[in-house]
Design a protein around this motif. Structure first.
Motif, PDB file in Angstrom:
ATOM      1  N   TRP A 252      64.274  98.658 108.274  1.00  0.00           N
ATOM      2  CA  TRP A 252      63.742  98.710 107.589  1.00  0.00           C
ATOM      3  C   TRP A 252      63.111  97.595 106.515  1.00  0.00           C
ATOM      4  CZ3 TRP A 252      60.078 103.095 108.806  1.00  0.00           C
ATOM      5  CH2 TRP A 252      59.806 103.795 109.982  1.00  0.00           C
ATOM      6  N   MET A 253      63.821  97.686 105.236  1.00  0.00           N
ATOM      7  CA  MET A 253      63.986  97.188 104.126  1.00  0.00           C
ATOM      8  C   MET A 253      65.229  96.163 103.654  1.00  0.00           C
ATOM      9  SD  MET A 253      64.365 100.735 101.789  1.00  0.00           S
ATOM     10  CE  MET A 253      63.661 100.114 100.004  1.00  0.00           C
ATOM     11  N   SER A 254      64.512  94.839 103.068  1.00  0.00           N
ATOM     12  CA  SER A 254      65.331  93.480 102.991  1.00  0.00           C
ATOM     13  C   SER A 254      66.940  93.953 102.955  1.00  0.00           C
ATOM     14  CB  SER A 254      65.100  92.756 102.299  1.00  0.00           C
ATOM     15  OG  SER A 254      64.333  93.031 100.591  1.00  0.00           O
TER      16      SER A 254
ATOM     17  N   THR B 133      56.523  94.034 103.647  1.00  0.00           N
ATOM     18  CA  THR B 133      57.732  94.650 103.820  1.00  0.00           C
ATOM     19  C   THR B 133      57.951  96.431 103.261  1.00  0.00           C
ATOM     20  OG1 THR B 133      57.346  94.086 101.358  1.00  0.00           O
ATOM     21  CG2 THR B 133      58.669  92.296 103.576  1.00  0.00           C
ATOM     22  N   TRP B 134      58.945  97.085 103.164  1.00  0.00           N
ATOM     23  CA  TRP B 134      59.126  98.246 102.900  1.00  0.00           C
ATOM     24  C   TRP B 134      59.541  97.925 101.673  1.00  0.00           C
ATOM     25  CZ3 TRP B 134      57.099 102.830 104.493  1.00  0.00           C
ATOM     26  CH2 TRP B 134      56.951 102.169 105.686  1.00  0.00           C
ATOM     27  N   GLU B 135      60.007  98.737 100.300  1.00  0.00           N
ATOM     28  CA  GLU B 135      60.647  98.752  99.760  1.00  0.00           C
ATOM     29  C   GLU B 135      60.180 100.493  97.966  1.00  0.00           C
ATOM     30  OE1 GLU B 135      59.118  96.029  96.499  1.00  0.00           O
ATOM     31  OE2 GLU B 135      59.863  94.241  98.477  1.00  0.00           O
TER      32      GLU B 135
ATOM     33  N   ARG C  11      55.156 100.947 102.406  1.00  0.00           N
ATOM     34  CA  ARG C  11      54.888  98.847 102.380  1.00  0.00           C
ATOM     35  C   ARG C  11      54.434  98.142 101.728  1.00  0.00           C
ATOM     36  NH1 ARG C  11      54.204  99.892 108.611  1.00  0.00           N
ATOM     37  NH2 ARG C  11      51.607 100.322 107.860  1.00  0.00           N
ATOM     38  N   ARG C  12      54.233  97.997 101.401  1.00  0.00           N
ATOM     39  CA  ARG C  12      54.117  96.587 100.475  1.00  0.00           C
ATOM     40  C   ARG C  12      52.551  95.934 100.807  1.00  0.00           C
ATOM     41  NH1 ARG C  12      56.323  94.143  95.543  1.00  0.00           N
ATOM     42  NH2 ARG C  12      54.706  92.653  95.723  1.00  0.00           N
TER      43      ARG C  12
ATOM     44  N   ASN D   7      52.434  92.206 101.521  1.00  0.00           N
ATOM     45  CA  ASN D   7      54.057  91.366 101.962  1.00  0.00           C
ATOM     46  C   ASN D   7      54.419  92.023 103.439  1.00  0.00           C
ATOM     47  OD1 ASN D   7      55.478  92.602 100.802  1.00  0.00           O
ATOM     48  ND2 ASN D   7      56.859  91.174  99.849  1.00  0.00           N
TER      49      ASN D   7
END
Length: 128
Positions: A97-99, A17-19, A11-12, A15
């Protein structure tokens, strides 16, 4: 990717977000060495690079991303200045969870498959 099909993600910190872990190559670095370094820096996990599974181009930003399938080879999960959480996500969690952009490579390219009948017949995870 672990043998149970879970994917390593962060999780960044910037921002939320999960990546997938990753980053920019150093000038004197091979892509495989860069993957190992970036994953270790961001997650605390040592990885063995198995294969290149995809090449993605972001034409808006002029970025080419190489996506590799790796397997864990030691270490333990820890956050870094770039991450607030490190986790081994199930395919359903990746989807949730990820875009869409962040999960395109892992969810489309990494699926379990079986060897042909001529092989050992044992299942293995592979990116097609």
């Amino acid at each position: 990717m672990r043998e149970d099909g879970r994917l390593l993600a962060i999780r960044r910190a910037d921002n939320g977000t999960w990546e997938l872990p990753g980053g920019v190559l150093e000038l004197d670095e091979t892509p495989e060495a860069g993957v190992r370094r970036e994953v270790l820096e961001e997650t605390g996990i040592h990885v063995e690079v198995v294969e290149l599974t995809g090449v993605y181009k972001n034409t808006t930003r002029g970025i080419v991303a190489l996506v590799f399938r790796c397997k864990p080879a030691g270490g333990s999960e820890r956050t870094s200045s770039e991450s607030t959480a490190v986790g081994w996500l199930t395919p359903d969690e990746v989807t949730e969870w990820m875009s869409e952009v962040g999960r395109a490579g892992p969810t489309r390219r990494c699926r379990p498959r079986r060897r042909s009948r001529r092989g050992s017949g044992s299942p293995r995870a592979s990116c097609a």
